[in-house]
Design a protein around this motif. Structure first.
Motif, PDB file in Angstrom:
ATOM      1  N   CYS A   6       0.924  -1.207  -0.025  1.00 30.01           N
ATOM      2  CA  CYS A   6      -0.018  -0.133  -0.080  1.00 30.01           C
ATOM      3  C   CYS A   6       0.892   1.269  -0.064  1.00 30.01           C
ATOM      4  O   CYS A   6       1.945   1.204   0.508  1.00 30.01           O
ATOM      5  N   GLY A   7       0.289   2.491  -0.354  1.00 27.59           N
ATOM      6  CA  GLY A   7       0.957   3.514  -0.571  1.00 27.59           C
ATOM      7  C   GLY A   7       1.753   3.961  -1.599  1.00 27.59           C
ATOM      8  O   GLY A   7       2.903   4.603  -1.499  1.00 27.59           O
ATOM      9  N   ILE A   8       1.548   3.178  -2.645  1.00 27.45           N
ATOM     10  CA  ILE A   8       2.656   3.249  -3.642  1.00 27.45           C
ATOM     11  C   ILE A   8       2.415   4.644  -4.417  1.00 27.45           C
ATOM     12  O   ILE A   8       1.124   5.126  -4.662  1.00 27.45           O
ATOM     13  N   THR A   9       3.250   5.541  -4.841  1.00 27.70           N
ATOM     14  CA  THR A   9       3.286   6.648  -5.507  1.00 27.70           C
ATOM     15  C   THR A   9       4.078   6.827  -6.745  1.00 27.70           C
ATOM     16  O   THR A   9       4.203   7.767  -7.264  1.00 27.70           O
ATOM     17  N   GLY A  26      -1.967  -0.835  -3.320  1.00 25.49           N
ATOM     18  CA  GLY A  26      -2.962  -0.004  -3.037  1.00 25.49           C
ATOM     19  C   GLY A  26      -2.603   1.548  -3.013  1.00 25.49           C
ATOM     20  O   GLY A  26      -1.335   1.905  -3.162  1.00 25.49           O
ATOM     21  N   PHE A  27      -3.396   2.544  -3.285  1.00 24.87           N
ATOM     22  CA  PHE A  27      -3.361   3.861  -3.363  1.00 24.87           C
ATOM     23  C   PHE A  27      -4.102   4.911  -2.768  1.00 24.87           C
ATOM     24  O   PHE A  27      -5.314   4.534  -2.642  1.00 24.87           O
ATOM     25  N   VAL A  28      -3.453   5.761  -1.975  1.00 25.70           N
ATOM     26  CA  VAL A  28      -4.006   6.299  -1.044  1.00 25.70           C
ATOM     27  C   VAL A  28      -4.649   7.663  -1.745  1.00 25.70           C
ATOM     28  O   VAL A  28      -3.823   8.446  -1.963  1.00 25.70           O
ATOM     29  N   PHE A  29      -5.742   7.991  -1.546  1.00 22.48           N
ATOM     30  CA  PHE A  29      -6.640   9.176  -1.849  1.00 22.48           C
ATOM     31  C   PHE A  29      -7.109  10.126  -0.603  1.00 22.48           C
ATOM     32  O   PHE A  29      -7.664  11.133  -1.088  1.00 22.48           O
ATOM     33  N   ALA A  30      -6.455   9.555   0.569  1.00 21.17           N
ATOM     34  CA  ALA A  30      -7.004  10.548   1.612  1.00 21.17           C
ATOM     35  C   ALA A  30      -5.666  11.125   2.208  1.00 21.17           C
ATOM     36  O   ALA A  30      -4.700  11.106   1.745  1.00 21.17           O
ATOM     37  N   GLU A  31      -6.036  11.985   3.311  1.00 17.73           N
ATOM     38  CA  GLU A  31      -4.754  12.580   3.841  1.00 17.73           C
ATOM     39  C   GLU A  31      -3.841  11.846   4.260  1.00 17.73           C
ATOM     40  O   GLU A  31      -4.069  10.917   5.270  1.00 17.73           O
ATOM     41  N   SER A  32      -2.660  12.075   3.835  1.00 16.22           N
ATOM     42  CA  SER A  32      -1.483  10.867   4.268  1.00 16.22           C
ATOM     43  C   SER A  32      -0.184  11.408   3.533  1.00 16.22           C
ATOM     44  O   SER A  32      -0.245  12.142   2.399  1.00 16.22           O
ATOM     45  N   ARG A  35      -0.230  10.385   0.050  1.00 16.90           N
ATOM     46  CA  ARG A  35      -1.324  10.465  -0.743  1.00 16.90           C
ATOM     47  C   ARG A  35      -0.840  10.518  -2.388  1.00 16.90           C
ATOM     48  O   ARG A  35       0.230  11.225  -2.527  1.00 16.90           O
ATOM     49  N   VAL A  36      -1.530  10.102  -3.267  1.00 14.21           N
ATOM     50  CA  VAL A  36      -1.158   9.887  -4.553  1.00 14.21           C
ATOM     51  C   VAL A  36      -2.091  10.867  -5.623  1.00 14.21           C
ATOM     52  O   VAL A  36      -3.509  10.920  -5.049  1.00 14.21           O
ATOM     53  N   THR A  37      -1.820  11.546  -6.400  1.00 16.14           N
ATOM     54  CA  THR A  37      -2.627  12.260  -7.249  1.00 16.14           C
ATOM     55  C   THR A  37      -3.669  11.086  -8.102  1.00 16.14           C
ATOM     56  O   THR A  37      -2.912  10.377  -8.304  1.00 16.14           O
ATOM     57  N   ILE A  38      -4.614  11.854  -8.760  1.00 17.81           N
ATOM     58  CA  ILE A  38      -5.558  10.931  -9.575  1.00 17.81           C
ATOM     59  C   ILE A  38      -4.736  10.560 -10.874  1.00 17.81           C
ATOM     60  O   ILE A  38      -4.632   9.552 -11.235  1.00 17.81           O
ATOM     61  N   GLN A  42      -3.412   6.730 -12.189  1.00 18.69           N
ATOM     62  CA  GLN A  42      -3.735   6.481 -13.155  1.00 18.69           C
ATOM     63  C   GLN A  42      -2.555   5.968 -14.154  1.00 18.69           C
ATOM     64  O   GLN A  42      -2.621   4.725 -14.818  1.00 18.69           O
ATOM     65  N   GLU A  43      -1.511   6.667 -14.132  1.00 20.37           N
ATOM     66  CA  GLU A  43      -0.221   6.237 -14.771  1.00 20.37           C
ATOM     67  C   GLU A  43       0.398   4.891 -14.409  1.00 20.37           C
ATOM     68  O   GLU A  43       0.779   4.036 -15.062  1.00 20.37           O
ATOM     69  N   ILE A  44       0.128   4.891 -13.080  1.00 21.25           N
ATOM     70  CA  ILE A  44       1.010   3.576 -12.360  1.00 21.25           C
ATOM     71  C   ILE A  44       0.015   2.461 -12.844  1.00 21.25           C
ATOM     72  O   ILE A  44       0.623   1.496 -13.164  1.00 21.25           O
ATOM     73  N   ILE A  45      -1.172   2.512 -12.679  1.00 25.16           N
ATOM     74  CA  ILE A  45      -2.395   1.386 -12.804  1.00 25.16           C
ATOM     75  C   ILE A  45      -1.900   0.959 -14.372  1.00 25.16           C
ATOM     76  O   ILE A  45      -2.194  -0.122 -14.671  1.00 25.16           O
ATOM     77  N   GLY A  46      -1.643   2.015 -15.219  1.00 28.41           N
ATOM     78  CA  GLY A  46      -1.644   1.489 -16.830  1.00 28.41           C
ATOM     79  C   GLY A  46      -0.258   0.580 -16.828  1.00 28.41           C
ATOM     80  O   GLY A  46      -0.550   0.014 -17.930  1.00 28.41           O
ATOM     81  N   TYR A  47       0.606   0.536 -15.908  1.00 30.04           N
ATOM     82  CA  TYR A  47       1.590  -0.460 -16.194  1.00 30.04           C
ATOM     83  C   TYR A  47       1.232  -1.798 -15.386  1.00 30.04           C
ATOM     84  O   TYR A  47       2.189  -2.665 -15.556  1.00 30.04           O
ATOM     85  N   LEU A  48       0.274  -2.014 -14.754  1.00 34.93           N
ATOM     86  CA  LEU A  48      -0.105  -2.958 -13.766  1.00 34.93           C
ATOM     87  C   LEU A  48      -0.756  -4.201 -14.548  1.00 34.93           C
ATOM     88  O   LEU A  48      -1.699  -3.785 -15.248  1.00 34.93           O
ATOM     89  N   PRO A  49      -0.741  -5.550 -14.449  1.00 34.71           N
ATOM     90  CA  PRO A  49      -1.191  -6.517 -15.033  1.00 34.71           C
ATOM     91  C   PRO A  49      -2.742  -6.404 -14.586  1.00 34.71           C
ATOM     92  O   PRO A  49      -3.198  -5.936 -13.437  1.00 34.71           O
ATOM     93  N   ALA A  50      -3.617  -6.953 -15.397  1.00 33.77           N
ATOM     94  CA  ALA A  50      -5.162  -7.038 -15.026  1.00 33.77           C
ATOM     95  C   ALA A  50      -5.374  -7.793 -13.934  1.00 33.77           C
ATOM     96  O   ALA A  50      -6.143  -7.337 -13.232  1.00 33.77           O
TER      97      ALA A  50
END
Length: 205
Positions: A6-9, A26-32, A35-38, A42-50
């Motif tokens: 979790c907390g991949i940025t 895990g991608f954190v969109f809450a105060e932390s 925290r990662v931007t949308i 989106q960029e990171i997920i584009g590289y991850l397997p289905a």
């Protein structure tokens, strides 16, 4: 044993974590501090397997905002770390992981009928609703209260204690963030070691 990092940025850490065997990111969109931007998520997920779970972490966010972010970035699961109700959980379009800060079995019992498949068992709240890197007493957990859910164990896990944690709780998945960091940054060597240790620990319920 399944593992969530979790907390991949950044892209490199996400790719390497999956290469080492991570089942969920895990991608954190809450105060932390993690925290990662949308746009970055989106960029990171584009590289991850289905087949890898892409989990968005939210705290008391509106349903509309959660659904918007999930759709834009390509999430597969929603992790709720706030005071969200079972009804709120059921209103979401993706599978929900409901986090509970373990402070005794009474609170755990209240979630016994929570209407989703996954419960994330975490340490008591600190500055943030999660990712505080503290351990709770796993032996205090009444296993009969968590039999109806797939348990994801979090809270202060690292390579040196994950085997013990798995043996006591026998979770569906273990979740780590600060335990694979050095000076507040994800450490690829620690990620690799943690995943190897968790996946080599036999477990059966």
């Amino acid at each position: 044993m399944k593992v969530k990092i979790c907390g991949i940025t950044d892209v490199e850490t996400g790719i390497e974590a999956v290469r080492y065997g991570a089942d969920a990111i895990g991608f954190v969109f809450a105060e932390s501090k993690r925290r990662v931007t949308i746009e970055k998520a989106q960029e990171i997920i584009g590289y991850l397997p289905a087949e890898v779970h892409k989990v968005g972490v939210f705290v008391n966010e509106s349903r509309e905002e959660i659904e918007k972010i999930a759709s834009i970035v390509g999430l597969t699961h929603i992790q709720l770390h706030g005071d969200e109700t079972g009804r709120f959980s059921e209103s979401l379009s993706l599978p929900v992981i409901k986090s509970i800060s373990f402070q005794g079995n009474e609170g755990l019992a209240a979630l016994a009928d929570y209407p989703n498949e996954f419960i994330l068992l975490d340490s008591p709240k600190g500055k943030y609703r999660g990712g505080n890197g503290t351990v709770f007493n796993w032996n205090e957990v009444d296993p009969n209260l968590i039999n109806n859910h797939k348990i994801i164990l979090a809270g202060g896990l690292h390579a040196n204690n994950v085997e013990e944690a798995i043996n006591i709780i026998r979770p569906y998945m273990v979740d780590v963030s600060s335990g694979v960091e050095t000076d507040g940054k994800k450490d690829l060597d620690k990620i690799k070691t943690f995943i190897e240790k968790a996946k080599s620990t036999p477990v059966g319920r």
